[in-house]
Design a protein around this motif. Sequence first.
Motif, short mmCIF file in Angstrom:
data_model
loop_
_atom_site.label_atom_id
_atom_site.label_comp_id
_atom_site.label_asym_id
_atom_site.label_seq_id
_atom_site.Cartn_x
_atom_site.Cartn_y
_atom_site.Cartn_z
N ARG A 1 0.84 -1.23 0.21
CA ARG A 1 -0.05 0.14 0.21
C ARG A 1 1.02 1.19 0.06
O ARG A 1 2.07 1.36 0.43
N VAL A 2 0.44 2.46 -0.62
CA VAL A 2 1.36 3.41 -0.85
C VAL A 2 1.17 4.40 0.58
O VAL A 2 2.25 4.58 1.02
N ASN A 3 -0.17 4.33 1.14
CA ASN A 3 -0.07 5.09 2.65
C ASN A 3 -1.22 4.37 3.33
O ASN A 3 -1.82 3.46 2.98
N TYR B 1 4.56 -0.94 3.18
CA TYR B 1 4.88 0.23 2.39
C TYR B 1 5.87 0.06 1.47
O TYR B 1 5.78 0.85 0.43
N ARG C 1 -2.45 -3.44 -2.80
CA ARG C 1 -2.57 -4.23 -3.97
C ARG C 1 -1.12 -5.35 -4.20
O ARG C 1 -0.30 -4.80 -3.60
N LEU D 1 -4.00 5.23 3.98
CA LEU D 1 -5.30 5.42 3.45
C LEU D 1 -5.64 4.60 2.24
O LEU D 1 -6.64 4.56 1.74
N SER D 2 -4.75 4.37 1.66
CA SER D 2 -4.90 3.47 -0.03
C SER D 2 -5.02 2.13 0.28
O SER D 2 -4.84 1.39 1.41
N LEU D 3 -5.90 1.74 -0.81
CA LEU D 3 -5.90 0.02 -1.01
C LEU D 3 -4.80 -0.77 -1.03
O LEU D 3 -3.88 -0.12 -1.93
#
Length: 137
Positions: free
Chosen positions: A70-72, A99, A78, A74-76
Motif C-alpha cells: 500500500r502507498v499510505n 509500504y 494491491r 489510507l490507500s487500498l
Amino acid sequence: METGAIKHLLAPWQSHIKPTMANVLPACLLALLLLAPALLAQHERGLIFNLDNGELCLQSAQCKSSCCHRVNGLSLARCAPKAAESQECSPKSIYGVYYKCPCERGLTCDANKTIVGSITNSNFGVCKDPRDSYSQW
C-alpha cells in the motif's frame, strides 16, 4: 443426471435415510455436480489466493509475489513485485501488508531492524546482495 437414476443410486440406503433426507440428498448431489467446475475455475483465476500484481489484497500470502503493498495508510493494498537490488525495501512484516515490498529471493534488506520501526512499519532499507560484501575484501 435424471431423478430416476439418482433414486436408483440411493435405493440401497433409503431404508437408513429419513424421508425428508431422500428428497434433499439428490438436490445436494446435483448442486455439487453443478458447482464443481465453478470452484475449480475460481482457484485457477485466483479470486482469494494466487493473485497477480495489481490485484487488491488483504495479506501478502494472497499474492503470487508474496507482497501486498500500500502507498499510505489510507490507500487500498494491491499485490506488487518484490523489491530488486538497490530498491527500497521493508524487512519481513508481522502485519502482512507493506509500504515497501521485501527483497527478491537471494537479496537482503539492509535496514534498521528496531522494535519501534517494526511496530510503526517505518524501518525501510535498501535491497543488497549479501555476496557483494564479501567480494570487497
